[in-house]
Scaffold this motif. Structure first.
Motif, PDB file in Angstrom:
ATOM      1  N   PRO A  71       0.832  -1.204   0.000  1.00  0.00           N
ATOM      2  CA  PRO A  71       0.000   0.000   0.000  1.00  0.00           C
ATOM      3  C   PRO A  71       0.866   1.254   0.000  1.00  0.00           C
ATOM      4  O   PRO A  71       1.814   1.361   0.788  1.00  0.00           O
ATOM      5  CB  PRO A  71      -0.799  -0.126   1.306  1.00  0.00           C
ATOM      6  CG  PRO A  71      -0.756  -1.574   1.660  1.00  0.00           C
ATOM      7  CD  PRO A  71       0.573  -2.055   1.189  1.00  0.00           C
ATOM      8  N   SER A  72       0.539   2.192  -0.848  1.00  0.00           N
ATOM      9  CA  SER A  72       1.367   3.395  -0.970  1.00  0.00           C
ATOM     10  C   SER A  72       1.367   4.228   0.308  1.00  0.00           C
ATOM     11  O   SER A  72       2.311   4.977   0.555  1.00  0.00           O
ATOM     12  CB  SER A  72       0.892   4.249  -2.147  1.00  0.00           C
ATOM     13  OG  SER A  72      -0.449   4.674  -1.953  1.00  0.00           O
ATOM     14  N   GLY A  73       0.332   4.101   1.139  1.00  0.00           N
ATOM     15  CA  GLY A  73       0.244   4.904   2.340  1.00  0.00           C
ATOM     16  C   GLY A  73       0.873   4.294   3.570  1.00  0.00           C
ATOM     17  O   GLY A  73       0.705   4.823   4.679  1.00  0.00           O
ATOM     18  N   CYS A  74       1.611   3.191   3.404  1.00  0.00           N
ATOM     19  CA  CYS A  74       2.176   2.496   4.565  1.00  0.00           C
ATOM     20  C   CYS A  74       3.655   2.774   4.789  1.00  0.00           C
ATOM     21  O   CYS A  74       4.247   2.229   5.718  1.00  0.00           O
ATOM     22  CB  CYS A  74       1.935   0.998   4.443  1.00  0.00           C
ATOM     23  SG  CYS A  74       0.246   0.517   4.874  1.00  0.00           S
ATOM     24  N   GLY A  75       4.274   3.577   3.934  1.00  0.00           N
ATOM     25  CA  GLY A  75       5.671   3.936   4.155  1.00  0.00           C
ATOM     26  C   GLY A  75       6.619   2.761   4.043  1.00  0.00           C
ATOM     27  O   GLY A  75       7.416   2.512   4.945  1.00  0.00           O
ATOM     28  N   ILE A  76       6.543   2.032   2.923  1.00  0.00           N
ATOM     29  CA  ILE A  76       7.426   0.878   2.674  1.00  0.00           C
ATOM     30  C   ILE A  76       8.184   1.155   1.377  1.00  0.00           C
ATOM     31  O   ILE A  76       7.880   0.594   0.316  1.00  0.00           O
ATOM     32  CB  ILE A  76       6.612  -0.430   2.586  1.00  0.00           C
ATOM     33  CG1 ILE A  76       5.667  -0.563   3.787  1.00  0.00           C
ATOM     34  CG2 ILE A  76       7.544  -1.640   2.512  1.00  0.00           C
ATOM     35  CD1 ILE A  76       4.728  -1.755   3.723  1.00  0.00           C
ATOM     36  N   GLY A  92      -7.983   1.279  -6.521  1.00  0.00           N
ATOM     37  CA  GLY A  92      -8.395   1.110  -7.909  1.00  0.00           C
ATOM     38  C   GLY A  92      -7.366   0.466  -8.815  1.00  0.00           C
ATOM     39  O   GLY A  92      -7.674   0.153  -9.976  1.00  0.00           O
ATOM     40  N   ASP A  93      -6.146   0.263  -8.324  1.00  0.00           N
ATOM     41  CA  ASP A  93      -5.132  -0.414  -9.128  1.00  0.00           C
ATOM     42  C   ASP A  93      -5.542  -1.861  -9.392  1.00  0.00           C
ATOM     43  O   ASP A  93      -6.336  -2.451  -8.647  1.00  0.00           O
ATOM     44  CB  ASP A  93      -3.774  -0.399  -8.428  1.00  0.00           C
ATOM     45  CG  ASP A  93      -3.087   0.955  -8.496  1.00  0.00           C
ATOM     46  OD1 ASP A  93      -3.566   1.828  -9.241  1.00  0.00           O
ATOM     47  OD2 ASP A  93      -2.065   1.136  -7.799  1.00  0.00           O
ATOM     48  N   ILE A 129      -6.149  -8.981  -9.806  1.00  0.00           N
ATOM     49  CA  ILE A 129      -6.448  -8.691  -8.403  1.00  0.00           C
ATOM     50  C   ILE A 129      -6.797  -7.210  -8.314  1.00  0.00           C
ATOM     51  O   ILE A 129      -5.993  -6.354  -8.698  1.00  0.00           O
ATOM     52  CB  ILE A 129      -5.254  -8.997  -7.495  1.00  0.00           C
ATOM     53  CG1 ILE A 129      -4.903 -10.493  -7.557  1.00  0.00           C
ATOM     54  CG2 ILE A 129      -5.543  -8.582  -6.054  1.00  0.00           C
ATOM     55  CD1 ILE A 129      -3.606 -10.840  -6.838  1.00  0.00           C
ATOM     56  N   SER A 130      -7.992  -6.917  -7.836  1.00  0.00           N
ATOM     57  CA  SER A 130      -8.417  -5.524  -7.662  1.00  0.00           C
ATOM     58  C   SER A 130      -7.960  -5.017  -6.300  1.00  0.00           C
ATOM     59  O   SER A 130      -8.083  -5.713  -5.289  1.00  0.00           O
ATOM     60  CB  SER A 130      -9.940  -5.419  -7.771  1.00  0.00           C
ATOM     61  OG  SER A 130     -10.382  -5.851  -9.037  1.00  0.00           O
ATOM     62  N   VAL A 131      -7.457  -3.802  -6.273  1.00  0.00           N
ATOM     63  CA  VAL A 131      -6.895  -3.194  -5.061  1.00  0.00           C
ATOM     64  C   VAL A 131      -7.897  -2.204  -4.470  1.00  0.00           C
ATOM     65  O   VAL A 131      -8.347  -1.280  -5.163  1.00  0.00           O
ATOM     66  CB  VAL A 131      -5.565  -2.483  -5.383  1.00  0.00           C
ATOM     67  CG1 VAL A 131      -5.008  -1.787  -4.152  1.00  0.00           C
ATOM     68  CG2 VAL A 131      -4.553  -3.471  -5.958  1.00  0.00           C
ATOM     69  N   LYS A 169     -17.195   0.075   1.251  1.00  0.00           N
ATOM     70  CA  LYS A 169     -16.406  -0.648   0.250  1.00  0.00           C
ATOM     71  C   LYS A 169     -16.609  -2.155   0.358  1.00  0.00           C
ATOM     72  O   LYS A 169     -17.112  -2.789  -0.567  1.00  0.00           O
ATOM     73  CB  LYS A 169     -14.920  -0.283   0.367  1.00  0.00           C
ATOM     74  CG  LYS A 169     -14.609   1.102  -0.168  1.00  0.00           C
ATOM     75  CD  LYS A 169     -13.123   1.304  -0.346  1.00  0.00           C
ATOM     76  CE  LYS A 169     -12.855   2.645  -1.028  1.00  0.00           C
ATOM     77  NZ  LYS A 169     -11.399   2.875  -1.206  1.00  0.00           N
ATOM     78  N   LEU A 170     -16.220  -2.739   1.469  1.00  0.00           N
ATOM     79  CA  LEU A 170     -16.280  -4.202   1.569  1.00  0.00           C
ATOM     80  C   LEU A 170     -17.714  -4.716   1.574  1.00  0.00           C
ATOM     81  O   LEU A 170     -18.034  -5.694   0.896  1.00  0.00           O
ATOM     82  CB  LEU A 170     -15.524  -4.672   2.816  1.00  0.00           C
ATOM     83  CG  LEU A 170     -14.013  -4.394   2.797  1.00  0.00           C
ATOM     84  CD1 LEU A 170     -13.375  -4.836   4.110  1.00  0.00           C
ATOM     85  CD2 LEU A 170     -13.340  -5.097   1.614  1.00  0.00           C
ATOM     86  N   PHE A 171     -18.594  -4.061   2.325  1.00  0.00           N
ATOM     87  CA  PHE A 171     -19.972  -4.529   2.392  1.00  0.00           C
ATOM     88  C   PHE A 171     -20.775  -4.238   1.125  1.00  0.00           C
ATOM     89  O   PHE A 171     -21.930  -4.664   1.003  1.00  0.00           O
ATOM     90  CB  PHE A 171     -20.689  -3.938   3.610  1.00  0.00           C
ATOM     91  CG  PHE A 171     -20.373  -4.639   4.921  1.00  0.00           C
ATOM     92  CD1 PHE A 171     -19.544  -5.757   4.951  1.00  0.00           C
ATOM     93  CD2 PHE A 171     -20.910  -4.184   6.106  1.00  0.00           C
ATOM     94  CE1 PHE A 171     -19.253  -6.405   6.147  1.00  0.00           C
ATOM     95  CE2 PHE A 171     -20.630  -4.830   7.322  1.00  0.00           C
ATOM     96  CZ  PHE A 171     -19.801  -5.941   7.332  1.00  0.00           C
ATOM     97  N   THR A 172     -20.182  -3.539   0.166  1.00  0.00           N
ATOM     98  CA  THR A 172     -20.850  -3.337  -1.125  1.00  0.00           C
ATOM     99  C   THR A 172     -20.440  -4.399  -2.143  1.00  0.00           C
ATOM    100  O   THR A 172     -20.980  -4.423  -3.255  1.00  0.00           O
ATOM    101  CB  THR A 172     -20.557  -1.943  -1.700  1.00  0.00           C
ATOM    102  OG1 THR A 172     -19.154  -1.822  -1.969  1.00  0.00           O
ATOM    103  CG2 THR A 172     -20.990  -0.856  -0.724  1.00  0.00           C
TER     104      THR A 172
END
Length: 231
Positions: A80-85, A95-96, A106-108, A158-161
């Motif tokens: 994940p881009s927001g995890c600082g790795i 959306g990637d 695999i949908s992100v 998101k997940l419950f949809t």
């Protein structure tokens, strides 16, 4: 095709290997460092080639083997881009799409809340939800930029949809459970089902969970794909 689900008893972490029917290419999700040989043995036994190593977030309770797997197999690390790795080749955004094998995708989904950068992955009617959504529960929201508000949105919006028959494969289990569905969790999840945002926030604030024992070691290591600095 069903995911191959592997369990680490020490941290109660699930690792998943995904492969389609028409290709030898595979993906692994959330591998654990001390299970490196086990995971490599599964890949070899099945005649697979590892294309990608995926992380759902920067874990606080175990060290990933992503860096070692990358070195040994030539797979690319996706995080994940927001995890600082920063060492990972692929920085994922909402959306990637990750493509591997013979037309496998695999949908992100960016599903923050447990951590600010947390991601879930959807493949062939299966959702790998990391610590965002667990079976009959969810990940904690009291550290690593966690937010009960954000987690509530991630799950409900998101997940419950996703289709109700989508199978949920969580990042952890502490009760001997292995798989659920979106429909079941929508109706029965002890922390989230039929709760308002305010009610959910109250539940999370009252948990008073102990600090993860490995957090000071695991998080810095995982931000370097599990490798010691300079490795």
């Amino acid at each position: 095709m069903n995911p191959i689900q592997l369990f680490d008893a020490e941290s109660s972490t699930f690792t998943y290997i995904l492969c389609g029917p028409d290709s030898r290419e595979a993906v692994i999700i959330d591998p654990v460092d001390h299970n490196l040989e086990r995971d490599l043995a599964h890949i070899e036994r099945l005649g697979l080639t590892l294309a990608y190593v995926l992380e759902t977030h920067a874990h606080a309770d175990h060290v990933t083997s992503a860096g070692k797997l990358r070195e040994l197999t030539g797979a690319k690390a996706c995080v994940p881009s927001g995890c600082g790795i920063p060492p990972a080749e692929v920085q994922l955004n909402d959306g990637d799409v990750i493509r591997f094998g013979a037309g496998e995708t695999i949908s992100v989904l960016h599903t923050p809340g447990h951590t600010a950068g947390s991601m879930s992955y959807v493949w062939r009617g299966n959702a790998f939800t990391g610590d965002t959504l667990l079976i009959d529960g969810c990940g904690r929201t009291d550290f690593q930029s966690g937010s009960a508000d954000a987690l509530y949105d991630s799950v409900t919006n998101k997940l419950f949809t996703l289709p109700e028959d989508t199978r949920i494969w969580p990042g952890h289990d502490y009760k001997g459970q292995s798989v659920s569905t979106i429909g079941w969790e929508k109706r029965h999840n002890a922390r989230l089902a039929n709760r308002t945002r305010v009610e959910f926030a109250e539940v999370m604030a009252a948990l008073n969970l102990p600090r993860p024992k490995l957090i000071d070691v695991a998080v810095p290591a995982n931000r370097n794909l599990g490798l010691s600095h300079g490795a």
